[in-house]
Motif scaffolding. Structure first.
Motif, mmCIF file in Angstrom:
data_model
loop_
_atom_site.group_PDB
_atom_site.id
_atom_site.type_symbol
_atom_site.label_atom_id
_atom_site.label_comp_id
_atom_site.label_asym_id
_atom_site.label_seq_id
_atom_site.Cartn_x
_atom_site.Cartn_y
_atom_site.Cartn_z
ATOM 1 N N VAL A 146 -12.213 -6.000 5.426
ATOM 2 C CA VAL A 146 -13.491 -6.334 5.344
ATOM 3 C C VAL A 146 -13.539 -7.158 3.960
ATOM 4 C CG1 VAL A 146 -15.526 -5.217 4.223
ATOM 5 C CG2 VAL A 146 -14.354 -4.143 6.139
ATOM 6 N N LEU A 147 -12.508 -6.946 3.291
ATOM 7 C CA LEU A 147 -12.697 -7.961 2.037
ATOM 8 C C LEU A 147 -11.777 -9.130 2.323
ATOM 9 C CD1 LEU A 147 -12.092 -5.122 -0.623
ATOM 10 C CD2 LEU A 147 -14.008 -6.390 -0.158
ATOM 11 N N LEU A 198 -4.737 -7.720 -2.883
ATOM 12 C CA LEU A 198 -5.147 -8.623 -1.799
ATOM 13 C C LEU A 198 -4.592 -10.249 -1.952
ATOM 14 C CD1 LEU A 198 -8.481 -7.574 0.001
ATOM 15 C CD2 LEU A 198 -6.206 -7.694 0.923
ATOM 16 N N GLN A 258 -10.852 -14.868 -3.120
ATOM 17 C CA GLN A 258 -10.909 -13.202 -2.745
ATOM 18 C C GLN A 258 -11.839 -12.798 -3.669
ATOM 19 O OE1 GLN A 258 -9.090 -11.923 -0.280
ATOM 20 N NE2 GLN A 258 -10.648 -10.441 -0.775
ATOM 21 N N PHE A 294 -18.182 -5.260 -5.934
ATOM 22 C CA PHE A 294 -18.165 -5.047 -4.451
ATOM 23 C C PHE A 294 -16.789 -4.322 -4.321
ATOM 24 C CE2 PHE A 294 -14.998 -8.458 -3.308
ATOM 25 C CZ PHE A 294 -15.081 -9.088 -4.562
ATOM 26 N N THR A 295 -15.982 -3.950 -5.102
ATOM 27 C CA THR A 295 -14.657 -3.238 -4.814
ATOM 28 C C THR A 295 -14.024 -3.180 -6.111
ATOM 29 O OG1 THR A 295 -12.560 -3.243 -3.613
ATOM 30 C CG2 THR A 295 -13.205 -5.290 -4.155
ATOM 31 N N ILE A 325 -6.628 2.970 9.392
ATOM 32 C CA ILE A 325 -6.600 3.795 8.438
ATOM 33 C C ILE A 325 -7.848 3.482 7.306
ATOM 34 C CG2 ILE A 325 -4.198 4.451 8.792
ATOM 35 C CD1 ILE A 325 -3.638 2.626 6.558
ATOM 36 N N VAL A 367 -3.859 5.472 1.531
ATOM 37 C CA VAL A 367 -5.123 4.587 1.419
ATOM 38 C C VAL A 367 -6.388 5.293 0.695
ATOM 39 C CG1 VAL A 367 -6.965 3.506 2.703
ATOM 40 C CG2 VAL A 367 -4.503 2.971 3.118
ATOM 41 N N MET A 422 -16.923 -1.759 7.581
ATOM 42 C CA MET A 422 -16.329 -0.450 7.701
ATOM 43 C C MET A 422 -17.255 0.707 7.959
ATOM 44 S SD MET A 422 -13.587 1.122 7.175
ATOM 45 C CE MET A 422 -12.523 -0.491 6.865
ATOM 46 N N THR A 428 -17.500 3.885 7.245
ATOM 47 C CA THR A 428 -16.395 5.237 6.602
ATOM 48 C C THR A 428 -16.469 6.196 7.361
ATOM 49 O OG1 THR A 428 -17.753 3.843 4.726
ATOM 50 C CG2 THR A 428 -16.459 5.581 4.119
ATOM 51 N N ASN A 468 -19.890 -0.581 2.974
ATOM 52 C CA ASN A 468 -18.768 -1.506 3.127
ATOM 53 C C ASN A 468 -18.065 -1.950 1.912
ATOM 54 O OD1 ASN A 468 -18.363 -1.949 5.755
ATOM 55 N ND2 ASN A 468 -19.771 -3.453 5.733
ATOM 56 N N PHE A 469 -18.988 -2.005 0.729
ATOM 57 C CA PHE A 469 -18.348 -2.279 -0.622
ATOM 58 C C PHE A 469 -17.685 -1.239 -1.464
ATOM 59 C CE2 PHE A 469 -21.373 -6.178 -1.129
ATOM 60 C CZ PHE A 469 -20.821 -6.793 0.081
ATOM 61 N N HIS A 470 -17.334 -0.172 -0.766
ATOM 62 C CA HIS A 470 -16.703 0.570 -1.420
ATOM 63 C C HIS A 470 -15.222 0.159 -1.660
ATOM 64 C CE1 HIS A 470 -14.453 2.190 1.804
ATOM 65 N NE2 HIS A 470 -15.514 2.510 2.493
ATOM 66 N N PRO A 471 -14.449 0.613 -2.540
ATOM 67 C CA PRO A 471 -13.027 -0.104 -2.884
ATOM 68 C C PRO A 471 -12.202 -0.104 -1.628
ATOM 69 C CG PRO A 471 -13.677 1.402 -4.619
ATOM 70 C CD PRO A 471 -14.641 1.760 -3.873
ATOM 71 N N PHE A 516 -14.955 -13.272 -4.207
ATOM 72 C CA PHE A 516 -16.335 -13.382 -3.673
ATOM 73 C C PHE A 516 -16.676 -12.438 -2.544
ATOM 74 C CE2 PHE A 516 -15.095 -17.570 -5.208
ATOM 75 C CZ PHE A 516 -16.346 -17.901 -6.036
ATOM 76 N N LYS A 542 -7.912 -3.930 -6.100
ATOM 77 C CA LYS A 542 -7.817 -4.108 -4.658
ATOM 78 C C LYS A 542 -7.848 -5.597 -4.676
ATOM 79 C CE LYS A 542 -8.864 -3.170 -0.286
ATOM 80 N NZ LYS A 542 -8.084 -2.036 0.582
ATOM 81 N N PHE A 598 -14.694 -14.905 6.572
ATOM 82 C CA PHE A 598 -16.318 -15.303 6.733
ATOM 83 C C PHE A 598 -17.055 -13.985 6.384
ATOM 84 C CE2 PHE A 598 -13.696 -18.142 9.524
ATOM 85 C CZ PHE A 598 -14.414 -19.101 9.289
ATOM 86 N N GLY A 599 -16.695 -12.960 6.017
ATOM 87 C CA GLY A 599 -17.362 -11.536 5.518
ATOM 88 C C GLY A 599 -17.563 -10.992 6.703
ATOM 89 N N LYS A 632 -8.310 4.433 -2.503
ATOM 90 C CA LYS A 632 -9.829 4.098 -2.732
ATOM 91 C C LYS A 632 -10.321 4.900 -3.642
ATOM 92 C CE LYS A 632 -10.912 3.674 2.174
ATOM 93 N NZ LYS A 632 -11.539 3.990 3.087
ATOM 94 N N PRO A 635 -18.293 -10.114 0.431
ATOM 95 C CA PRO A 635 -18.198 -10.416 1.946
ATOM 96 C C PRO A 635 -19.763 -11.109 2.092
ATOM 97 C CG PRO A 635 -17.403 -8.495 2.007
ATOM 98 C CD PRO A 635 -17.574 -8.764 0.498
ATOM 99 N N CYS A 689 -8.791 1.232 5.325
ATOM 100 C CA CYS A 689 -8.334 0.726 4.060
ATOM 101 C C CYS A 689 -9.333 -0.482 3.469
ATOM 102 C CB CYS A 689 -6.899 0.198 4.089
ATOM 103 S SG CYS A 689 -6.578 -1.222 4.875
ATOM 104 N N ASN A 690 -10.134 -1.087 4.371
ATOM 105 C CA ASN A 690 -11.055 -1.975 3.916
ATOM 106 C C ASN A 690 -10.385 -3.513 3.623
ATOM 107 O OD1 ASN A 690 -13.616 -1.227 3.986
ATOM 108 N ND2 ASN A 690 -14.071 -1.791 1.891
ATOM 109 N N GLU A 733 -25.711 -0.109 5.107
ATOM 110 C CA GLU A 733 -24.367 -0.585 5.383
ATOM 111 C C GLU A 733 -23.525 -1.516 4.621
ATOM 112 O OE1 GLU A 733 -25.181 -3.273 8.518
ATOM 113 O OE2 GLU A 733 -24.189 -1.318 10.044
ATOM 114 N N CYS A 769 -11.443 -11.166 5.187
ATOM 115 C CA CYS A 769 -12.007 -12.099 6.256
ATOM 116 C C CYS A 769 -12.629 -13.218 5.427
ATOM 117 C CB CYS A 769 -13.036 -11.295 7.184
ATOM 118 S SG CYS A 769 -14.033 -12.496 8.137
ATOM 119 N N TYR A 772 0.770 -1.247 0.046
ATOM 120 C CA TYR A 772 0.115 -0.003 0.053
ATOM 121 C C TYR A 772 0.765 1.250 -0.029
ATOM 122 C CZ TYR A 772 -3.832 -2.718 0.088
ATOM 123 O OH TYR A 772 -4.720 -3.910 -0.227
#
Lengths: 384, 177
Positions: free
Chosen positions: B60-61, A301, A323, A292-293, B54, A270, B70, B72, A381-384, A325, A297, B65-66, A274, A327, B56-57, A377, B63, A67
């Motif tokens: 979140v991505l 990851l 990765q 989802f992202t 920070i 970061v 975040m 935001t 969450n699903f922003h990059p 899929f 990213k 188990f999801g 994003k 969340p 960065c998410n 929610e 894990c 990063y």
């Protein structure tokens, strides 16, 4: 010594050496260096070494390394450079100068952090150049009631000794101390009264930094009190006491909570990552097909996870890697997998039957998986 | 911080809660570039350290188990930390305390063995080639014995329910006589 430690050690030594050179050059070959402050200087040099060491070790962790690199890459990416520069100023003002995101966590909490932060910034900006001899004051020849400040030995503004401006300059550290103490009190109040803070806090991590800041500020104010109202009573003792608290604070900088001062700016990198991700190709979940992202990213990851020794590779080439899929599908798969274990079992016994009936199928419509629209929610969450 | 998930709303009313599984080797913590996620000595993976996260998410991505969410606007990841304020002083986590059907249960192995004699807790999960073991367990049937939950095998499974209505319509209800 590992390769990582060696590299970090070299960075630490180099940074400390540059600081030492700056001390020598900035004080004009130590001409304006106050020998009594030598202990502070060595404490600063140690702190600089240790901070650079830890920072370098931190940057060598696979996710941080990636990063760090990506942050700079996306910042300077041609299409985004101008808007990024604009946003850089906005973010530095909003997040760093105003602490807006901390105020959103709680008003008093934001205020506590903001007061401590600005008090410390002002105090550091004054004391470090003063004790390194980067700034010194001389009376103006011919005008003995005037003082002139010298920065790195170069003359700057002159001001009358007994004036409002003079008072403000000489007592700037006192004001900073009062501001820090106010912030420390607010933070202490939260730590003593809030149940959520109480459950997680630790003495070394959460209380010690506040105690150190309080001790530095109070002993600093005691110095002013001693020479202003008490004819210098116990001045030497308070000087030593103050030095001990400051040096302890400096030595503690690289280890505990104070290190976040140096880590936190990574938030900027970061945020640009994003932003750029939002404008580039998306990753679509290979189960529900929702974007989802960003694709960048997911690929990053996957790389980081492999470097860390995780192997979420999937046998089916269409899925390729776990990765890909989102969340929400991961949560659904977990539940479905557990449900599947219970298929055909009732009361702990498998149901024995000659011919399995067909499972009931929905006639309601769409055969593919559909969660419906994203909740608020998840959308965030699903922003990059 | 739990997720309550509809699995496939148009086709099924099935819902399920997902809490943090508290992995022995937490992917979220390892991919965190800021070292913000810590695991306590008693195996609880805590929510992000506030001064460090920070936003960065990555967690979140990453894990499996999801679980992490975040926030935001706060620039902060939040997730179940086993209600550490409660569990560290001997109370049960809030979710398990208020769950009327005990779909979420917090207690000792003896207690669950007594309460669910036909089930065994399982804490191994398979995601493609990766095995993850966790502190939180899910209940699996005792027979046939299951060693792990193969999560990715359910990739194409649908939430169409189990065979609860099996034969009810075909065989006249006798009331047990």
């Amino acid at each position: 010594m590992s390769k990582e430690s060696l590299k970090a050690m070299l960075w630490g030594l180099a940074t400390a050496a540059v600081t030492a050179l700056l001390v020598v050059a900035g004080s004009r070959n130590l001409a304006y260096f106050d020998a009594e402050l030598i202990a502070y200087t060595f404490a600063v040099l140690f702190a600089v070494f240790a901070i650079a060491y830890r920072y370098s070790m931190w940057l060598q962790r696979p996710p941080t390394a990636l990063y760090w690199k990506r942050g700079w890459q996306v910042f300077f990416r041609r299409r985004f450079f101008l808007p990024n520069t604009g946003r850089w100023f906005l973010r530095v003002a909003g997040d760093f100068a105003l602490n807006r995101f901390i105020f959103r966590r709680g008003r008093l909490r934001g205020l506590a952090h903001w007061l401590i932060m600005w008090g410390c910034i002002v105090a550091v900006l004054i004391t470090v150049p003063l004790s390194f001899g980067w700034i010194h004051f001389e009376s103006v020849p011919g005008h003995l009631r005037d003082y002139r400040a010298y920065l790195f030995g170069f003359p700057t503004l002159a001001f009358p000794l007994h004036s409002g401006l003079g008072f403000l300059i000489y007592h700037a550290l006192d004001f900073a101390a009062v501001v820090v103490i106010a912030g420390v009190m607010l933070a202490m109040r939260r730590r003593m009264r809030d149940h959520d803070a109480a459950s997680l806090q630790m003495f070394g991590e959460d209380f010690l930094p506040l105690v150190i800041l309080f001790a530095i500020s109070v002993t600093g104010l005691m110095l002013t009190g001693s020479y202003t109202w008490m004819k210098g009573y116990a001045y030497d003792f308070i000087t030593i006491l103050h030095a001990i608290t400051v040096i302890f604070g400096l030595l503690w900088l690289p280890f505990g909570k104070f290190f976040h001062i140096f880590q936190r700016p990574a938030q900027l990198g970061v945020s640009f990552y994003k932003d750029v991700g939002k404008h580039e190709e998306k990753a679509h979940c290979r189960r529900c097909d929702h974007a989802f992202t960003s694709r960048m990213k997911v690929e990053d990851l996957i790389k980081v996870e492999r470097e860390l020794g995780y192997n979420y590779t999937m046998a089916d080439p269409a899925s390729d890697h776990y990765q890909w899929f989102c969340p929400r599908c991961r949560r659904a798969m977990l539940i479905l997998a557990q449900s599947a274990l219970w298929g055909g079992i009732r009361g702990g016994q498998p149901i024995v039957t000659a011919a399995l009936p067909t499972l009931p199928q929905s006639a309601l419509g769409i055969p593919h998986i559909d969660f419906g629209p994203l909740g608020k929610e998840d959308e965030e969450n699903f922003h990059p | 911080m739990i997720h309550l998930e509809y699995l496939d709303r148009p086709h099924s009313v099935q819902t399920a809660p997902v809490v943090c599984m508290h992995c022995d080797s937490p992917t979220c913590a390892e991919v965190c570039p800021a070292d913000a996620i810590k695991r306590t000595a008693d195996g609880v993976v805590q929510a992000a350290r506030k001064p460090r996260c920070i936003a960065c998410n990555n967690c979140v991505l990453a894990c499996p188990f999801g679980v992490p969410k975040m926030a935001t606007d706060l620039e902060l990841m939040m997730k179940c930390d086993m209600c550490y304020d409660r569990t560290s002083v001997g109370k049960k986590p809030m979710c398990a305390t208020v769950c009327p059907s005990q779909a979420l249960f917090y207690g000792t192995e003896d207690e669950i063995e007594r309460l669910r004699p036909n089930s065994v807790p399982v804490n191994r999960f398979q995601f493609g080639d990766q095995t993850i073991t966790t502190q939180v367990r899910v209940m699996a049937p005792k027979t046939p014995a299951v060693e792990y939950v193969d999560v990715t095998s359910s990739l194409n499974a649908q939430a169409i329910g189990q065979d609860i209505f099996f034969n009810i319509l075909e065989e006249p209800f006798t009331g047990g006589k």
